[in-house]
Write an enzyme that holds these catalytic residues in place. Structure first.
Site, PDB file in Angstrom:
ATOM      1  N   ASP A   1     -17.965  -1.821  14.966  1.00 19.55           N
ATOM      2  CA  ASP A   1     -18.648  -2.501  13.869  1.00 19.55           C
ATOM      3  C   ASP A   1     -20.102  -2.702  14.244  1.00 19.55           C
ATOM      4  OD1 ASP A   1     -18.843  -3.532  11.316  1.00 19.55           O
ATOM      5  OD2 ASP A   1     -18.116  -5.514  11.838  1.00 19.55           O
ATOM      6  N   GLY A   2     -20.932  -2.724  13.224  1.00 18.01           N
ATOM      7  CA  GLY A   2     -22.343  -3.031  13.374  1.00 18.01           C
ATOM      8  C   GLY A   2     -22.699  -4.155  12.424  1.00 18.01           C
TER       9      GLY A   2
ATOM     10  N   GLU B   1     -23.946   0.532  12.855  1.00 17.14           N
ATOM     11  CA  GLU B   1     -22.605   1.109  12.671  1.00 17.14           C
ATOM     12  C   GLU B   1     -22.484   2.411  13.471  1.00 17.14           C
ATOM     13  OE1 GLU B   1     -20.061  -0.286  11.221  1.00 17.14           O
ATOM     14  OE2 GLU B   1     -20.842  -1.666   9.712  1.00 17.14           O
TER      15      GLU B   1
ATOM     16  N   ASP C   1     -15.209  -0.022   9.555  1.00 24.03           N
ATOM     17  CA  ASP C   1     -15.271  -0.515   8.178  1.00 24.03           C
ATOM     18  C   ASP C   1     -16.458   0.098   7.445  1.00 24.03           C
ATOM     19  OD1 ASP C   1     -17.472  -1.914   9.150  1.00 24.03           O
ATOM     20  OD2 ASP C   1     -16.580  -3.894   8.886  1.00 24.03           O
TER      21      ASP C   1
ATOM     22  N   HIS D   1     -13.993  -7.558   7.254  1.00 24.74           N
ATOM     23  CA  HIS D   1     -13.843  -8.994   6.987  1.00 24.74           C
ATOM     24  C   HIS D   1     -12.500  -9.289   6.325  1.00 24.74           C
ATOM     25  CE1 HIS D   1     -18.082  -9.157   8.005  1.00 24.74           C
ATOM     26  NE2 HIS D   1     -18.257  -8.180   7.136  1.00 24.74           N
TER      27      HIS D   1
ATOM     28  N   ASP E   1     -16.831  -7.460  14.668  1.00 26.41           N
ATOM     29  CA  ASP E   1     -17.838  -8.089  13.820  1.00 26.41           C
ATOM     30  C   ASP E   1     -18.410  -9.337  14.498  1.00 26.41           C
ATOM     31  OD1 ASP E   1     -19.255  -8.442  11.187  1.00 26.41           O
ATOM     32  OD2 ASP E   1     -18.085 -10.291  11.239  1.00 26.41           O
TER      33      ASP E   1
END
Length: 151
Positions: free
Chosen positions: A10-11, A48, A70, A125, A135
């Site tokens: 994740d970024g 990302e 994501d 999320h 995240d």
């Protein structure tokens, strides 16, 4: 026998552009490795991509990789074959615009050529434990850098 490794990435970015963070969690059997970091003056998409790159850089031998992200941007680039079209079209989109983040895409192409990578989209999320951990770590990375910059 080729190992199978799961990588969750994740970024995150505060402002776009702004200060950003990334995280990758690599899982092999019961072993887990976390790689994370931050950059200033970046974008969410760059973070990302960097999460995926840094995760793949940790692999020391050819692996089967289940890469969970994501980021529709990252996943679709491979699953919808945008990458090959961009390369064929001289790093132009189907709309004839310059592809952004070419430097990172080129590095990612090189890294994915060394492994068998399956890109898997996860809902951000949501209820994915590893995506949520990524995240949280990515956000903490950019907050830490932001606070260091203020001193």
């Amino acid at each position: 026998m080729i190992k199978t490794v799961d990588i969750y990435t994740d970024g995150a970015c505060s402002g776009n552009p702004g200060v950003g963070g990334y995280c990758a969690i690599l899982i092999y059997g019961s072993a887990e490795k976390i790689v994370s970091g931050a950059q200033k003056d970046t974008t969410n998409n760059r973070m990302e991509l960097l999460a995926v790159i840094e995760g793949l850089k940790c692999l020391r031998e050819k692996c089967n990789v289940n890469l969970y992200s994501d980021s529709q941007y990252v996943v679709d680039a491979f699953n919808q074959n945008w990458i090959n079209s961009w390369v064929t079209n001289g790093w132009k989109t189907s709309g004839k615009k310059e592809v952004k983040n070419v430097d990172l895409w080129q590095e990612l192409i090189d890294l994915t050529s060394k492994h068998k990578v399956s890109f898997i989209k996860v809902k951000g999320h949501s209820d994915n434990e590893y995506n949520n951990r990524c995240d949280k770590i990515a956000v903490n990375e950019y907050k830490k850098l932001f606070n260091e910059e203020k001193i």
